[in-house]
Design a protein around this motif. Structure first.
Motif, PDB file in Angstrom:
ATOM      1  N   ARG A   1       0.842  -1.202   0.000  1.00 31.54           N
ATOM      2  CA  ARG A   1       0.000   0.000   0.000  1.00 31.54           C
ATOM      3  C   ARG A   1       0.876   1.251   0.000  1.00 31.54           C
ATOM      4  NH1 ARG A   1      -3.110  -3.213   3.625  1.00 31.54           N
ATOM      5  NH2 ARG A   1      -2.251  -2.133   5.439  1.00 31.54           N
ATOM      6  N   TYR A   2       1.979   1.197   0.735  1.00 31.43           N
ATOM      7  CA  TYR A   2       2.926   2.316   0.756  1.00 31.43           C
ATOM      8  C   TYR A   2       3.544   2.523  -0.630  1.00 31.43           C
ATOM      9  CZ  TYR A   2       7.408   4.676   1.581  1.00 31.43           C
ATOM     10  OH  TYR A   2       8.497   5.503   1.504  1.00 31.43           O
ATOM     11  N   PHE A   3       3.969   1.427  -1.256  1.00 34.49           N
ATOM     12  CA  PHE A   3       4.556   1.528  -2.591  1.00 34.49           C
ATOM     13  C   PHE A   3       3.565   2.139  -3.588  1.00 34.49           C
ATOM     14  CE2 PHE A   3       7.370  -2.455  -1.709  1.00 34.49           C
ATOM     15  CZ  PHE A   3       8.155  -1.697  -0.847  1.00 34.49           C
ATOM     16  N   LYS A   4       2.297   1.743  -3.452  1.00 34.84           N
ATOM     17  CA  LYS A   4       1.267   2.299  -4.332  1.00 34.84           C
ATOM     18  C   LYS A   4       1.112   3.792  -4.078  1.00 34.84           C
ATOM     19  CE  LYS A   4      -3.571   1.747  -5.724  1.00 34.84           C
ATOM     20  NZ  LYS A   4      -4.852   1.013  -5.479  1.00 34.84           N
ATOM     21  N   ALA A   5       1.145   4.183  -2.820  1.00 37.09           N
ATOM     22  CA  ALA A   5       0.964   5.597  -2.462  1.00 37.09           C
ATOM     23  C   ALA A   5       2.089   6.487  -2.983  1.00 37.09           C
ATOM     24  CB  ALA A   5       0.853   5.738  -0.943  1.00 37.09           C
ATOM     25  N   ILE A   6       3.301   5.927  -3.089  1.00 34.89           N
ATOM     26  CA  ILE A   6       4.432   6.742  -3.557  1.00 34.89           C
ATOM     27  C   ILE A   6       4.632   6.652  -5.067  1.00 34.89           C
ATOM     28  CG2 ILE A   6       5.620   6.642  -1.336  1.00 34.89           C
ATOM     29  CD1 ILE A   6       7.538   4.571  -2.516  1.00 34.89           C
ATOM     30  N   GLY A   7       3.738   5.919  -5.755  1.00 32.61           N
ATOM     31  CA  GLY A   7       3.775   5.924  -7.213  1.00 32.61           C
ATOM     32  C   GLY A   7       4.244   4.646  -7.867  1.00 32.61           C
ATOM     33  N   GLY A   8       4.354   3.550  -7.111  1.00 33.00           N
ATOM     34  CA  GLY A   8       4.822   2.289  -7.682  1.00 33.00           C
ATOM     35  C   GLY A   8       3.715   1.486  -8.338  1.00 33.00           C
ATOM     36  N   ASP A   9       4.087   0.735  -9.375  1.00 35.11           N
ATOM     37  CA  ASP A   9       3.153  -0.168 -10.055  1.00 35.11           C
ATOM     38  C   ASP A   9       3.532  -1.633  -9.882  1.00 35.11           C
ATOM     39  OD1 ASP A   9       1.287   1.676 -11.640  1.00 35.11           O
ATOM     40  OD2 ASP A   9       3.257   2.439 -12.199  1.00 35.11           O
ATOM     41  N   ALA A  10       4.794  -1.906  -9.576  1.00 34.37           N
ATOM     42  CA  ALA A  10       5.274  -3.267  -9.345  1.00 34.37           C
ATOM     43  C   ALA A  10       6.484  -3.183  -8.423  1.00 34.37           C
ATOM     44  CB  ALA A  10       5.642  -3.959 -10.651  1.00 34.37           C
ATOM     45  N   ALA A  11       6.749  -4.258  -7.694  1.00 36.51           N
ATOM     46  CA  ALA A  11       7.856  -4.241  -6.734  1.00 36.51           C
ATOM     47  C   ALA A  11       8.661  -5.518  -6.821  1.00 36.51           C
ATOM     48  CB  ALA A  11       7.320  -4.072  -5.308  1.00 36.51           C
ATOM     49  N   GLY A  12       9.964  -5.384  -6.596  1.00 32.75           N
ATOM     50  CA  GLY A  12      10.844  -6.537  -6.613  1.00 32.75           C
ATOM     51  C   GLY A  12      12.127  -6.267  -5.860  1.00 32.75           C
ATOM     52  N   MET A  13      13.100  -7.179  -6.006  1.00 32.26           N
ATOM     53  CA  MET A  13      14.318  -7.149  -5.190  1.00 32.26           C
ATOM     54  C   MET A  13      15.586  -7.028  -6.030  1.00 32.26           C
ATOM     55  SD  MET A  13      13.186 -10.386  -2.814  1.00 32.26           S
ATOM     56  CE  MET A  13      11.478 -10.550  -2.255  1.00 32.26           C
TER      57      MET A  13
END
Length: 268
Positions: free
Chosen positions: A197-209
């Motif tokens: 939810r935080y990543f979405k709030a800061i403008g992210g569409d996908a997340a990884g490592m």
């Protein structure tokens, strides 16, 4: 560090008889089968390269593949390195520096990632348009001026011309593409729902490592980059993260990614 990189590149050049690749490709989790599309001329295990890190993650075979793709000389990393494996950021990005000295003129990167954008579905291909870095920056420390400036600009980090070419090719091939911002975190834990939810709030569409450190270093050296994330799970759902499923989903979507990469490399 520069001398170590140069020595490594010289060793590989000798082993490959100065193959001089034009294109570098980094294959993420579950995407190593792209190497089947390469007319292989040389293959070197990471463990046999002096000073090279070694992959420790399942789904990363740990080989440098040199060969021809659609008439172009290419080198593919069949497996990458991650900060969570215990490597320093300099070690994680060491291979990208080596590929530059070997001669690459552009870099294609791929990864498996968790979808944040609620319009994404498992198996989608997301063209990376930008990133948010939540890892230590790989350029911290003494600048290697042999490669690039102290303060490199990160505008157009993912090459707009290459993105436009990918869009045109995808339309011709009937491949559905998503577009978005990749959030790079350290791992190795899969993200919590609060983090998504935080990543979405800061403008992210996908997340990884992964990916972000390699791209930063490539851009430091002036190498154009094209990146694709395979959406292997939907982060905001109630489903638990599973590495084996990530590999399976990556392999399925990898077939479409292979078509896209091959066509783009042909038209470079």
């Amino acid at each position: 560090m520069y001398e170590e990189i140069k020595q490594c590149a010289d060793f590989i050049a000798q082993r490959t008889r100065a193959f001089d690749p034009e294109v570098g490709i980094i294959l993420g989790t579950g995407l190593g089968d792209f190497a089947d599309h390469i007319d292989v001329k040389y293959a070197i295990d990471y463990k046999d390269i002096p000073g090279f890190p070694v992959s420790t993650v399942e789904g990363h075979k740990g080989r440098l593949i040199f060969g021809m793709i659609e008439g172009r000389r290419a080198v593919a990393m069949q497996g990458r390195f991650h900060y969570y494996e215990g490597y320093t950021m300099q070690q994680v990005t060491f291979p990208v520096r080596v590929l530059k000295l070997l001669g690459i003129r552009c870099l294609f990167v791929s990864n498996a990632s968790g979808g944040i954008n609620t319009s994404f579905r498992v198996g989608d291909l997301m063209v990376i348009t930008d990133h948010i870095n939540l890892m230590p920056n790989p350029l911290i420390g003494r600048n290697m001026s042999e490669f690039g400036p102290r303060f490199p600009d990160m505008h157009n980090c993912y090459d707009r011309e290459l993105i436009a070419r990918a869009t045109a090719i995808a339309e011709e091939e009937g491949i559905k593409l998503q577009y978005g911002v990749y959030v790079g975190g350290t791992g190795p834990t899969f993200e919590t729902q609060a983090e998504y939810r935080y990543f979405k709030a800061i403008g992210g569409d996908a997340a990884g490592m992964s990916t972000v450190p390699e791209v930063i270093v490539a851009r430091h050296m002036g190498v154009p980059v094209f990146g694709v994330s395979v959406i292997t799970n939907c982060g905001l759902s109630d489903e638990a993260g599973d590495h084996e499923d990530v590999q399976r989903q990556g392999a399925k979507a990898g077939r479409r990614m292979a078509v896209l990469f091959r066509r783009m490399i042909k038209n470079l």
